[in-house]
Design an enzyme around this catalytic site. Structure first.
Site, PDB file in Angstrom:
ATOM      1  N   HIS A 118     -52.237  -6.555 -23.159  1.00  0.00           N
ATOM      2  CA  HIS A 118     -53.172  -7.576 -22.689  1.00  0.00           C
ATOM      3  C   HIS A 118     -52.512  -8.455 -21.629  1.00  0.00           C
ATOM      4  CE1 HIS A 118     -55.567  -6.565 -26.279  1.00  0.00           C
ATOM      5  NE2 HIS A 118     -56.578  -7.097 -25.623  1.00  0.00           N
ATOM      6  N   LYS A 156     -52.925 -14.272 -23.080  1.00  0.00           N
ATOM      7  CA  LYS A 156     -53.379 -14.074 -24.463  1.00  0.00           C
ATOM      8  C   LYS A 156     -52.309 -14.585 -25.417  1.00  0.00           C
ATOM      9  CE  LYS A 156     -55.549 -10.728 -27.554  1.00  0.00           C
ATOM     10  NZ  LYS A 156     -56.687 -11.627 -27.783  1.00  0.00           N
TER      11      LYS A 156
END
Length: 250
Positions: A135, A139
């Protein structure tokens, strides 16, 4: 449909655009600087609220929505230790929630494939699973909520795996523990890969998001489905209704 958006960042704005494209009305947007709007008449008039915020804010946002009798679609991850409390309120008729670790339609199809493959591999103990998720660097939680859902469902369907863990660099985990490697790179929307490896070969399934629009579209579809319902609901229920299938997504 009248909708409230809770969390007006990139995802909230994308959800707003899709709602308007589909003919819905965004009645109120709530962010950290106008929390008082939960008590407004505008918020109470909404058919559903869509919540994408931060783990430390999600539970309060959901409880405030319940107090206003507004059903909630939530895609915030990292707070599921409080899920039993929230689910109990829904089951007592004191709130309505559809939560998912990932609202992408493609990811939920991928989850169904993950469950099916784990079922099959129960007959082939020579294969051992491993997961990698990638990600964007913004995040905060790791592994991702989607990775945890995939891991929990794999464990539920595979008698040879009973837990998961993020291994330290170079660490070999014992049999029965699913390794999850969580990587944070650039602006990657999300990649989840599961590999079942044996000495002879490997089987890999993977989902790669190109943009965040798939998450936003799925959340809007979930809101359309949830409006008028009560209790605690899942994407599996919604997708079973959409596809007119039983057992595929549940």
């Amino acid at each position: 449909m009248k909708v409230a958006i809770i969390g007006y960042g990139k995802m909230g704005r994308m959800i707003e655009g899709i709602l308007l494209e589909r003919g819905h009305e965004v009645v109120v947007t709530i962010d950290q600087d106008n929390i008082g709007d939960f008590a407004s008449e505008a918020f109470a008039s909404c058919d559903v609220a869509i919540e994408f915020t931060r783990p430390e804010a999600a539970v309060d946002n959901i409880l405030r929505s319940f107090a206003a009798k507004v059903p909630v679609v939530s895609g915030t991850t990292g707070w599921t230790s409080s899920m039993p409390e929230i689910r109990a309120l829904c089951e007592k008729g004191e709130g309505t929630l559809l939560w998912a670790s990932n609202f992408s339609i493609g990811v939920n199809i991928f989850m169904a494939l993950n469950r099916y493959l784990a079922d099959v591999m129960g007959s082939f103990p020579q294969y051992h699973p491993e997961m990698t998720e990638v990600h964007h660097i913004h995040k905060l939680d790791h592994p991702s909520g989607t990775a945890i859902t995939l891991a929990d469902e794999l464990i539920a369907h595979s008698p040879a795996i009973d837990s998961w863990r993020e291994p330290a660099e170079g660490e070999a985990l014992p049999a029965g523990v699913l390794p999850i490697h969580a990587l944070r790179e650039g602006e990657v929307p999300g990649i989840h890969t599961i590999t079942w490896e044996s000495e002879a070969d490997a089987i890999t399934i993977s989902h790669s998001a190109h943009t965040r629009r798939g998450f936003a579209m799925g959340a809007v579809m979930a809101a359309e489905w949830l409006a008028g319902k009560q209790g605690f609901h899942t994407m599996a229920e919604m997708l079973s209704d959409y596809t007119h299938t039983e057992g595929l997504f549940v």
